[in-house]
Every structure is written in C-alpha cells, then in structure tokens.
Motif scaffolding. Structure first.
Motif, PDB file in Angstrom:
ATOM      1  N   PRO A 273      -7.723  61.108  39.585  1.00  0.00           N
ATOM      2  CA  PRO A 273      -7.369  61.957  40.266  1.00  0.00           C
ATOM      3  C   PRO A 273      -6.114  61.972  41.063  1.00  0.00           C
ATOM      4  N   LEU A 274      -5.640  60.744  41.495  1.00  0.00           N
ATOM      5  CA  LEU A 274      -4.466  60.671  42.067  1.00  0.00           C
ATOM      6  C   LEU A 274      -3.387  61.057  41.367  1.00  0.00           C
ATOM      7  N   VAL A 275      -3.256  60.820  40.160  1.00  0.00           N
ATOM      8  CA  VAL A 275      -2.175  60.925  38.949  1.00  0.00           C
ATOM      9  C   VAL A 275      -2.019  62.411  38.894  1.00  0.00           C
ATOM     10  N   ILE A 276      -3.092  63.032  38.823  1.00  0.00           N
ATOM     11  CA  ILE A 276      -3.205  64.534  38.560  1.00  0.00           C
ATOM     12  C   ILE A 276      -2.797  65.236  39.827  1.00  0.00           C
ATOM     13  N   ALA A 277      -2.947  64.821  40.891  1.00  0.00           N
ATOM     14  CA  ALA A 277      -2.785  64.994  42.262  1.00  0.00           C
ATOM     15  C   ALA A 277      -1.085  65.183  42.159  1.00  0.00           C
ATOM     16  N   GLU A 278      -0.752  64.013  41.783  1.00  0.00           N
ATOM     17  CA  GLU A 278       0.845  63.834  42.051  1.00  0.00           C
ATOM     18  C   GLU A 278       1.547  64.783  40.676  1.00  0.00           C
TER      19      GLU A 278
ATOM     20  N   ASP B 189      -1.897  76.945  38.213  1.00  0.00           N
ATOM     21  CA  ASP B 189      -3.336  76.719  38.188  1.00  0.00           C
ATOM     22  C   ASP B 189      -4.037  75.384  37.722  1.00  0.00           C
ATOM     23  N   LEU B 190      -5.018  74.824  38.011  1.00  0.00           N
ATOM     24  CA  LEU B 190      -5.030  73.557  37.595  1.00  0.00           C
ATOM     25  C   LEU B 190      -7.024  73.921  36.873  1.00  0.00           C
ATOM     26  N   GLY B 191      -7.234  74.056  35.824  1.00  0.00           N
ATOM     27  CA  GLY B 191      -8.548  74.152  35.511  1.00  0.00           C
ATOM     28  C   GLY B 191      -9.027  72.624  35.038  1.00  0.00           C
TER      29      GLY B 191
ATOM     30  N   TYR C 188      -6.924  65.132  47.982  1.00  0.00           N
ATOM     31  CA  TYR C 188      -5.601  64.745  47.837  1.00  0.00           C
ATOM     32  C   TYR C 188      -4.700  65.965  47.950  1.00  0.00           C
ATOM     33  N   PHE C 189      -5.055  67.117  47.744  1.00  0.00           N
ATOM     34  CA  PHE C 189      -4.415  68.407  47.856  1.00  0.00           C
ATOM     35  C   PHE C 189      -4.718  68.668  49.464  1.00  0.00           C
TER      36      PHE C 189
ATOM     37  N   ALA D  82      -1.183  61.653  48.920  1.00  0.00           N
ATOM     38  CA  ALA D  82      -0.415  61.814  47.397  1.00  0.00           C
ATOM     39  C   ALA D  82       1.173  62.640  47.688  1.00  0.00           C
ATOM     40  N   THR D  83       2.131  62.092  47.104  1.00  0.00           N
ATOM     41  CA  THR D  83       3.386  62.366  47.234  1.00  0.00           C
ATOM     42  C   THR D  83       4.278  62.342  45.985  1.00  0.00           C
TER      43      THR D  83
END
Length: 332
Positions: free
Chosen positions: A84-89, A103-105, A141-142, A152-153
């Motif tokens: 999830p962290l990688v997707i948040a970044e 958008d993020l499905g 994270y968001f 997350a940055t």
C-alpha cells in the motif's frame, strides 16, 4: 442523469506496437474528454502481449498529461501485487502532477496468472484475503493520520478518489462497509451484478467521502453506422475473449465476418453469456440496449468498454455512444 466514462485496456493490435497503442490511448482520452465522458480509466494486467497498461500509474500520467479536465485513473490497481505504501507514493505523485483529477480503483485479483504473479511479487505469500486491511492502510497513508507510523511522501494529504472494484459479492460488501463508490465488472463477468448491487445499496454506510451509494458498472459498446458493421467491429473483442478463456491470449486480431456463427452453438452461447452486458449495433439499437441496462440496474455511471481493432472506428463508436447518452439524459 447517468454519467458515462471509458475503460481503455490500451490494446496492442496484430501488426501494431506498444508505442502506437500508448499514442492511441492519449488520442482516445483527448477524444472522449471533448465528447463529455466523465473519466478515463485503464487497468493493471501483466504478462499479456495484447495489453499495454501493465505499468498502470505511468500510463495514467501519460494520459493525464495529454488531457486537461477529464478524470483519469486506474480501474484498477490490483492491490495484492503491491505494498500500500508504494501505491500511496505513486498516486500521491499523480495527484501532485494533476491535482483533483486522479481516481484509484482497487481490486484483489492478480491481473495475471500464478506464474506471472510470482515473478512480480517474488513470493505468493501475500494474501488476497488481506485486501480489506490493505485498503485501510492505503487510506491511512492518504489521510496522514499517523496510524501506520509512516508519512507517505508523496501521498500524505493527496486528493485521491478511491473506488472498490469487484465481480463478486465481496467487493460490494467492502465498498458498503467503507462508504466508498463501487464499480462492478459486468462487461466480462455479469453473473453476480444484481446481487452485488443489492448488497452494496442495502448495507452502505455513509462516510466522510460519500453520503449515499454510488455505483458504476462496466458495459460493452460497439457502435457503428449500421448493425452489420457494429457486429463486425465487435468480433475482434470476441476473438480476444475466446483466446483468453482458452489460455491463448495474444494481440488483438482484425475483425472477422460471422465470427460468432463460426464458433458453433455452444461457443456462441458461452460468448453471449459472458458478454451479455453489451450493446452492438447502430445508434437506435445501442440506445435501446443502454437504456434497458440503466433501467434494470439503476447505475449512476456506465463504464464503457470498447476495444476495437481500428482506432478511427473506435473513436466513431465512442462518438455515437456519447450522442446516445446525451439523448437519454434529455429524455429522462
């Protein structure tokens, strides 16, 4: 009014190239933006020579840079393939580049077979049943709420519109529990559509991002100036579906006249069952079929799936689709 959007798998056609497919994706996104489509989505698939959207976040950046107002996103990211962290970044970066348009499905299928999944993940120890917890971690994270102990940055504070995707009852239950919009993959897996929508609407809990249920459903549209021409255009997608179901996926093939009939009664029945959420024909037939689907399901938005071998024919099909949707909105 029923909104309308586009799902583009960025098909690679026989005789074409990945470079041309990506150029077509940007051109198609500009086209549907001008036609009034609400959003453009692409999806994560791996190990498929006929689909060029494997690096999904990069394709989204490419398309968003080519457009200015349409929402652009993933329909979807298969979260078990990633932390999830990688997707948040990744999506935090997209939001920083294209604020308010991303958008993020999220889905829990692998988007590949087991061999390809192992090559991506290096292990198959990740558990699709952990999907709900992964979604909550991503939301954290968001929100930058400190629950993970990591900021997350980019990602913290990003304005990302999250969706839950599904083709079964599981996604409907999760989307309802989290108060998120829900997208159902009825364009290729329609069997659980009615049950999933009923569960989502019945069990929906309002959240900070959504006060009442919002449903999108996939719907195939192959439109042309005549019914016969539309049937011919649809045969490329039909060939691709049969190839995938028989374990022989490849690049999108040119249309073949009378393809359904060539499969025999049993093959045609399988195709018609899986792709029954479809409209294939000239304007009048497309209008009737879309109207009937909207009336039956009550969806807020249709996600048009329209993989056609010829790029210009695909653009024309989408022009007809947009005209039909505007006419239906006026009639309503």
């Amino acid at each position: 009014m029923t909104a309308y959007s586009l799902l583009d798998l960025v098909p690679v056609v026989e005789g074409g190239s990945v470079s041309q497919s990506l150029a077509n994706a940007a051109d198609l996104a500009r086209h549907v933006e001008a036609l009034g489509f609400s959003r453009y989505w692409t999806a994560e698939h791996h190990g498929m020579t006929g689909i060029a959207s494997a690096a999904t976040s990069i394709v989204i950046a490419h398309v968003a840079a080519a457009t200015s107002t349409i929402r652009v996103g993933a329909g979807g990211i298969m979260l078990p393939n990633h932390s999830p962290l990688v997707i948040a970044e990744q999506f935090g970066t997209l939001d920083a580049l294209f604020p308010g348009r991303i958008d993020l499905g999220l889905g829990r299928a692998p988007g590949s077979d087991q061999k390809v999944a192992r090559a991506m993940r290096r292990t198959l120890e990740s558990d699709a049943n952990a999907f709900p917890q992964d979604v909550l971690e991503l939301q954290s994270y968001f929100a930058d709420d400190g629950q993970t102990g990591i900021s997350a940055t980019p990602g913290a504070g990003a304005d990302i519109r999250l969706w839950i995707l599904g083709s079964s009852l599981f996604g409907a239950q999760l989307a309802a529990a989290l108060g998120l919009p829900y997208a159902f993959a009825s364009h290729f897996a329609p069997d659980a559509l009615d049950g999933a929508l009923a569960i989502y609407r019945r069990d929906f809990r309002p959240s900070a991002v959504l006060a009442k249920p919002y449903v999108m459903a996939g719907f195939n549209v192959f439109a042309a100036d005549t019914d016969d021409e539309a049937e011919l255009l649809a045969s490329s997608q039909q060939q691709a579906f049969v190839a995938l179901r028989t374990g022989n996926p490849g690049r999108m093939k040119p249309p073949v006249a009378n393809y359904r009939q060539s499969l025999g009664a049993q093959g045609a029945a399988i195709l018609d069952h899986a792709l029954r959420c479809s409209a294939v024909g000239a304007r009048a037939k497309v209008a009737r079929d879309i109207a009937a689907f909207v009336e039956r399901t009550g969806v807020n938005e249709i996600m048009v799936a329209s993989s056609i071998y010829d790029h210009d024919a695909r653009k024309h099909s989408l022009e007809i689709t947009a005209d039909v949707m505007r006419e239906l909105a006026v009639a309503a």
